[in-house]
Design a protein around this motif. Structure first.
Motif, PDB file in Angstrom:
ATOM      1  N   LYS A 100     -31.673 -28.073  41.254  1.00  0.00           N
ATOM      2  CA  LYS A 100     -32.330 -27.904  42.553  1.00  0.00           C
ATOM      3  C   LYS A 100     -31.418 -28.268  43.726  1.00  0.00           C
ATOM      4  N   ILE A 101     -31.748 -27.692  44.870  1.00  0.00           N
ATOM      5  CA  ILE A 101     -31.076 -28.061  46.111  1.00  0.00           C
ATOM      6  C   ILE A 101     -32.090 -28.797  46.971  1.00  0.00           C
ATOM      7  N   GLY A 102     -31.788 -30.049  47.264  1.00  0.00           N
ATOM      8  CA  GLY A 102     -32.668 -30.822  48.131  1.00  0.00           C
ATOM      9  C   GLY A 102     -32.059 -30.935  49.515  1.00  0.00           C
ATOM     10  N   CYS A 103     -31.199 -31.908  49.680  1.00  0.00           N
ATOM     11  CA  CYS A 103     -30.595 -32.170  50.996  1.00  0.00           C
ATOM     12  C   CYS A 103     -29.433 -31.225  51.293  1.00  0.00           C
ATOM     13  N   ASP A 104     -28.784 -30.725  50.230  1.00  0.00           N
ATOM     14  CA  ASP A 104     -27.592 -29.885  50.370  1.00  0.00           C
ATOM     15  C   ASP A 104     -26.457 -30.642  51.047  1.00  0.00           C
ATOM     16  N   GLY A 105     -26.450 -31.958  50.892  1.00  0.00           N
ATOM     17  CA  GLY A 105     -25.407 -32.732  51.568  1.00  0.00           C
ATOM     18  C   GLY A 105     -25.006 -34.007  50.863  1.00  0.00           C
ATOM     19  N   CYS A 129     -29.309 -36.681  48.022  1.00  0.00           N
ATOM     20  CA  CYS A 129     -30.565 -36.822  47.269  1.00  0.00           C
ATOM     21  C   CYS A 129     -30.408 -36.796  45.753  1.00  0.00           C
ATOM     22  N   GLY A 130     -29.380 -36.186  45.239  1.00  0.00           N
ATOM     23  CA  GLY A 130     -29.166 -36.136  43.791  1.00  0.00           C
ATOM     24  C   GLY A 130     -29.921 -35.046  43.063  1.00  0.00           C
ATOM     25  N   CYS A 156     -29.346 -32.064  42.806  1.00  0.00           N
ATOM     26  CA  CYS A 156     -28.438 -31.067  42.245  1.00  0.00           C
ATOM     27  C   CYS A 156     -27.541 -31.631  41.143  1.00  0.00           C
ATOM     28  N   CYS A 162     -23.807 -29.950  44.789  1.00  0.00           N
ATOM     29  CA  CYS A 162     -23.734 -29.469  46.181  1.00  0.00           C
ATOM     30  C   CYS A 162     -22.482 -29.974  46.885  1.00  0.00           C
TER      31      CYS A 162
HETATM   32  S1  FES Z   1     -28.790 -31.260  47.031  1.00  0.00           S
HETATM   33 FE1  FES Z   1     -28.990 -33.362  47.639  1.00  0.00          FE
HETATM   34  S2  FES Z   1     -27.260 -34.322  46.696  1.00  0.00           S
HETATM   35 FE2  FES Z   1     -27.014 -32.223  46.281  1.00  0.00          FE
END
Ligand code: FES
Ligand code: FES
Length: 160
Positions: free
Chosen positions: A38-43, A46-47, A49, A61
């Motif tokens: 999954k993509i959560g924060c994309d940064g 969040c973990g 990914c 990510c």
């Molecule tokens: S999408 Fe949140 S750490 Fe990769």
């Protein structure tokens, strides 16, 4: 620029032409069709990914796909076999470790990386391994219990 990326993904050898700047999470989801990651924060916050690269938990990510040249990459899809959940997946089910479930694939892959190294993790070990994984539903106690449950199953299997 593009690269021919050769890697072993969930046990299968693959060769794909990827842009040099393609992120591993996009490669997995869009090119390999593995949308369990999954993509959560994309940064990197969040973990969601989290996948395993050569056995180590990695934020997909923050990882360039091309940097995985020659690597063994594993995603949540590798865990269940023949329709049966893995011990960690079963643990999250048994202990209600998944609420909305969005963070769950990343949690499970981070925990998988831990249990391969340490089949008797302490609570502190589990918290450490999952420190980079955020559950917005805040059910961390159940998540820890799920990992402990899976660790116990793994120890029993190793004794049997
Ligand atoms: S999408 Fe949140 S750490 Fe990769
Ligand atoms: S189960 Fe909801 S974010 Fe983790």
């Amino acid at each position: 620029m593009k690269t021919v990326l050769s890697l072993k993904l969930n046990g299968r050898d693959r060769d794909d032409v990827v842009p040099d700047n393609m992120l591993l999470v996009d490669y997995l989801r869009e090119m390999a069709g593995l949308t369990g990651t999954k993509i959560g924060c994309d940064g990197g916050e969040c973990g969601c990914c989290t996948v395993l690269v050569d056995g180590d938990a990695r934020h997909a990510c923050l990882t360039l796909a091309a940097s995985c040249q020659g690597s063994v990459v594993e995603t949540i899809e590798v865990l269940a076999s023949d329709g049966s959940l893995s011990d960690l997946q079963q643990g999250f089910h048994e202990k209600l470790g998944a609420q909305c479930g969005f963070c769950t694939p990343g949690m499970i892959m981070a925990a998988e990386g831990l249990l391969r190294e340490n089949s008797s993790p302490s609570v502190a070990d589990i918290k450490g391994a999952l420190a980079a994984n955020i559950c917005r539903c805040t059910g961390y106690i159940k998540i820890i219990e799920a990992v402990q449950w899976a660790a116990e199953q793994r120890r029993k299997e190793n004794v049997a």
